[in-house]
Design a protein around this motif. Structure first.
Motif, PDB file in Angstrom:
ATOM      1  N   ASN A 199       0.850  -1.190   0.000  1.00 26.42           N
ATOM      2  CA  ASN A 199       0.000   0.000   0.000  1.00 26.42           C
ATOM      3  C   ASN A 199       0.887   1.241   0.000  1.00 26.42           C
ATOM      4  O   ASN A 199       0.983   1.961   0.997  1.00 26.42           O
ATOM      5  N   ASP A 200       1.567   1.471  -1.127  1.00 24.56           N
ATOM      6  CA  ASP A 200       2.440   2.631  -1.271  1.00 24.56           C
ATOM      7  C   ASP A 200       2.406   3.105  -2.721  1.00 24.56           C
ATOM      8  O   ASP A 200       1.702   2.521  -3.551  1.00 24.56           O
ATOM      9  N   ASP A 201       3.148   4.136  -3.022  1.00 21.03           N
ATOM     10  CA  ASP A 201       3.139   4.685  -4.381  1.00 21.03           C
ATOM     11  C   ASP A 201       3.922   3.843  -5.375  1.00 21.03           C
ATOM     12  O   ASP A 201       3.719   3.964  -6.590  1.00 21.03           O
ATOM     13  N   ASP A 202       4.836   3.010  -4.888  1.00 25.23           N
ATOM     14  CA  ASP A 202       5.666   2.206  -5.790  1.00 25.23           C
ATOM     15  C   ASP A 202       4.966   0.952  -6.294  1.00 25.23           C
ATOM     16  O   ASP A 202       5.200   0.517  -7.418  1.00 25.23           O
ATOM     17  N   GLY A 203       4.150   0.343  -5.466  1.00 25.62           N
ATOM     18  CA  GLY A 203       3.483  -0.891  -5.843  1.00 25.62           C
ATOM     19  C   GLY A 203       4.458  -2.040  -5.987  1.00 25.62           C
ATOM     20  O   GLY A 203       5.536  -2.050  -5.387  1.00 25.62           O
ATOM     21  N   ALA A 204       4.069  -3.014  -6.794  1.00 20.59           N
ATOM     22  CA  ALA A 204       4.867  -4.221  -7.018  1.00 20.59           C
ATOM     23  C   ALA A 204       5.378  -4.215  -8.453  1.00 20.59           C
ATOM     24  O   ALA A 204       4.613  -3.955  -9.384  1.00 20.59           O
ATOM     25  N   LEU A 205       6.654  -4.504  -8.627  1.00 16.55           N
ATOM     26  CA  LEU A 205       7.245  -4.547  -9.959  1.00 16.55           C
ATOM     27  C   LEU A 205       7.160  -5.972 -10.503  1.00 16.55           C
ATOM     28  O   LEU A 205       7.702  -6.907  -9.911  1.00 16.55           O
ATOM     29  N   VAL A 206       6.484  -6.121 -11.635  1.00 22.35           N
ATOM     30  CA  VAL A 206       6.400  -7.405 -12.326  1.00 22.35           C
ATOM     31  C   VAL A 206       7.286  -7.301 -13.566  1.00 22.35           C
ATOM     32  O   VAL A 206       7.126  -6.395 -14.385  1.00 22.35           O
ATOM     33  N   GLU A 207       8.248  -8.221 -13.666  1.00 22.36           N
ATOM     34  CA  GLU A 207       9.207  -8.230 -14.775  1.00 22.36           C
ATOM     35  C   GLU A 207       8.854  -9.362 -15.730  1.00 22.36           C
ATOM     36  O   GLU A 207       8.762 -10.521 -15.314  1.00 22.36           O
ATOM     37  N   LEU A 208       8.670  -9.006 -16.985  1.00 25.58           N
ATOM     38  CA  LEU A 208       8.188  -9.954 -17.987  1.00 25.58           C
ATOM     39  C   LEU A 208       9.197 -10.102 -19.118  1.00 25.58           C
ATOM     40  O   LEU A 208       9.709  -9.101 -19.633  1.00 25.58           O
ATOM     41  N   THR A 209       9.474 -11.342 -19.475  1.00 28.93           N
ATOM     42  CA  THR A 209      10.351 -11.637 -20.602  1.00 28.93           C
ATOM     43  C   THR A 209       9.732 -12.779 -21.393  1.00 28.93           C
ATOM     44  O   THR A 209       8.877 -13.521 -20.892  1.00 28.93           O
ATOM     45  N   GLY A 210      10.167 -12.905 -22.633  1.00 28.77           N
ATOM     46  CA  GLY A 210       9.648 -13.985 -23.459  1.00 28.77           C
ATOM     47  C   GLY A 210      10.677 -14.409 -24.485  1.00 28.77           C
ATOM     48  O   GLY A 210      11.574 -13.641 -24.850  1.00 28.77           O
ATOM     49  N   LYS A 211      10.532 -15.642 -24.937  1.00 28.07           N
ATOM     50  CA  LYS A 211      11.453 -16.181 -25.931  1.00 28.07           C
ATOM     51  C   LYS A 211      10.665 -17.065 -26.899  1.00 28.07           C
ATOM     52  O   LYS A 211       9.817 -17.855 -26.472  1.00 28.07           O
ATOM     53  N   VAL A 212      10.973 -16.904 -28.165  1.00 27.06           N
ATOM     54  CA  VAL A 212      10.372 -17.765 -29.174  1.00 27.06           C
ATOM     55  C   VAL A 212      11.003 -19.151 -29.020  1.00 27.06           C
ATOM     56  O   VAL A 212      12.206 -19.313 -29.170  1.00 27.06           O
ATOM     57  N   ARG A 213      10.188 -20.114 -28.670  1.00 30.11           N
ATOM     58  CA  ARG A 213      10.688 -21.466 -28.451  1.00 30.11           C
ATOM     59  C   ARG A 213      10.706 -22.261 -29.755  1.00 30.11           C
ATOM     60  O   ARG A 213      11.581 -23.088 -29.994  1.00 30.11           O
ATOM     61  N   GLU A 214       9.702 -21.971 -30.612  1.00 33.15           N
ATOM     62  CA  GLU A 214       9.575 -22.778 -31.829  1.00 33.15           C
ATOM     63  C   GLU A 214       8.832 -21.957 -32.880  1.00 33.15           C
ATOM     64  O   GLU A 214       7.860 -21.283 -32.572  1.00 33.15           O
ATOM     65  N   VAL A 215       9.310 -22.028 -34.109  1.00 31.74           N
ATOM     66  CA  VAL A 215       8.594 -21.467 -35.252  1.00 31.74           C
ATOM     67  C   VAL A 215       8.111 -22.650 -36.079  1.00 31.74           C
ATOM     68  O   VAL A 215       8.904 -23.523 -36.438  1.00 31.74           O
ATOM     69  N   ARG A 216       6.826 -22.664 -36.349  1.00 29.34           N
ATOM     70  CA  ARG A 216       6.215 -23.811 -37.027  1.00 29.34           C
ATOM     71  C   ARG A 216       6.011 -23.537 -38.520  1.00 29.34           C
ATOM     72  O   ARG A 216       5.914 -22.395 -38.951  1.00 29.34           O
ATOM     73  N   ASP A 217       5.891 -24.601 -39.273  1.00 27.42           N
ATOM     74  CA  ASP A 217       5.711 -24.499 -40.726  1.00 27.42           C
ATOM     75  C   ASP A 217       4.401 -23.812 -41.120  1.00 27.42           C
ATOM     76  O   ASP A 217       4.290 -23.314 -42.234  1.00 27.42           O
ATOM     77  N   ASP A 218       3.433 -23.798 -40.219  1.00 23.67           N
ATOM     78  CA  ASP A 218       2.127 -23.212 -40.552  1.00 23.67           C
ATOM     79  C   ASP A 218       2.070 -21.700 -40.308  1.00 23.67           C
ATOM     80  O   ASP A 218       1.000 -21.100 -40.352  1.00 23.67           O
ATOM     81  N   GLY A 219       3.223 -21.091 -40.029  1.00 24.41           N
ATOM     82  CA  GLY A 219       3.251 -19.644 -39.825  1.00 24.41           C
ATOM     83  C   GLY A 219       2.947 -19.213 -38.406  1.00 24.41           C
ATOM     84  O   GLY A 219       2.720 -18.032 -38.137  1.00 24.41           O
ATOM     85  N   THR A 220       2.957 -20.168 -37.485  1.00 26.53           N
ATOM     86  CA  THR A 220       2.743 -19.850 -36.076  1.00 26.53           C
ATOM     87  C   THR A 220       4.037 -20.063 -35.300  1.00 26.53           C
ATOM     88  O   THR A 220       4.986 -20.671 -35.805  1.00 26.53           O
ATOM     89  N   ALA A 221       4.042 -19.567 -34.089  1.00 29.51           N
ATOM     90  CA  ALA A 221       5.203 -19.747 -33.217  1.00 29.51           C
ATOM     91  C   ALA A 221       4.729 -19.962 -31.793  1.00 29.51           C
ATOM     92  O   ALA A 221       3.677 -19.460 -31.386  1.00 29.51           O
ATOM     93  N   ARG A 222       5.527 -20.692 -31.055  1.00 26.10           N
ATOM     94  CA  ARG A 222       5.305 -20.855 -29.621  1.00 26.10           C
ATOM     95  C   ARG A 222       6.238 -19.885 -28.908  1.00 26.10           C
ATOM     96  O   ARG A 222       7.446 -19.843 -29.185  1.00 26.10           O
ATOM     97  N   VAL A 223       5.674 -19.131 -27.966  1.00 23.04           N
ATOM     98  CA  VAL A 223       6.445 -18.181 -27.173  1.00 23.04           C
ATOM     99  C   VAL A 223       6.335 -18.585 -25.712  1.00 23.04           C
ATOM    100  O   VAL A 223       5.232 -18.736 -25.181  1.00 23.04           O
ATOM    101  N   ASP A 224       7.475 -18.788 -25.069  1.00 24.20           N
ATOM    102  CA  ASP A 224       7.513 -19.064 -23.631  1.00 24.20           C
ATOM    103  C   ASP A 224       7.687 -17.746 -22.896  1.00 24.20           C
ATOM    104  O   ASP A 224       8.549 -16.934 -23.257  1.00 24.20           O
ATOM    105  N   ILE A 225       6.874 -17.537 -21.877  1.00 28.23           N
ATOM    106  CA  ILE A 225       6.836 -16.270 -21.148  1.00 28.23           C
ATOM    107  C   ILE A 225       7.292 -16.504 -19.716  1.00 28.23           C
ATOM    108  O   ILE A 225       6.916 -17.496 -19.088  1.00 28.23           O
ATOM    109  N   THR A 226       8.080 -15.578 -19.212  1.00 28.09           N
ATOM    110  CA  THR A 226       8.495 -15.597 -17.816  1.00 28.09           C
ATOM    111  C   THR A 226       7.979 -14.327 -17.149  1.00 28.09           C
ATOM    112  O   THR A 226       8.172 -13.230 -17.675  1.00 28.09           O
ATOM    113  N   ALA A 227       7.325 -14.507 -16.014  1.00 25.74           N
ATOM    114  CA  ALA A 227       6.832 -13.378 -15.223  1.00 25.74           C
ATOM    115  C   ALA A 227       7.423 -13.518 -13.832  1.00 25.74           C
ATOM    116  O   ALA A 227       7.247 -14.551 -13.179  1.00 25.74           O
TER     117      ALA A 227
END
Length: 135
Positions: free
Chosen positions: A88-116
């Protein structure tokens, strides 16, 4: 061209109690663990916590910012493994988000793994998006 191993631009988001109030109104989730220190403490939580779905939405924003097209997200899922404690302050909670393309598929899609992370620890597990890549 997108390739396996590509990293998404990282995203840092501060979650404040005022964000929890707005999210509660939008989601109609007024559970007091998201606004009352007493209730959160009484049920064994370390403090007021962010809504899990809010945390998941922030992680989804990482992907939609990268794609610049929210409609390109085909699938998205995650597990909640640790809460984001929002002081309960002005700073709040810092959420850090990153992601990485794990796989690119032949059908034009990709899987992205996300870290929070909050305070250096993962808050989402198995956070994965399947996206349609731009032509």
């Amino acid at each position: 061209m997108t390739a396996a191993g590509d990293e998404l631009p990282p995203l840092e988001v501060r979650v404040r109690r005022s964000d929890l109030v707005r999210y509660a109104g939008a989601a109609l989730d007024f559970n007091p663990i998201h606004w009352s220190d007493k209730v959160a403490s009484d049920v064994g939580l370390p403090g007021v916590i962010a809504h899990g779905m809010l945390t998941m939405a922030l992680a989804g924003r990482l992907v939609t910012n990268w794609l610049d097209d929210p409609s390109a997200v085909i699938e998205y899922g995650a597990r909640f493994v640790r809460p984001v404690v929002v002081p309960n302050d002005d700073d709040g909670a810092l959420v850090e988000l990153t992601g990485k393309v794990r796989e690119v598929r032949d059908d034009g899609t990709a899987r992205v793994d996300i870290t929070a992370k909050f305070n250096g620890k993962s808050v989402l597990g198995k956070a994965v998006a399947v996206v349609r890549l731009p032509a």
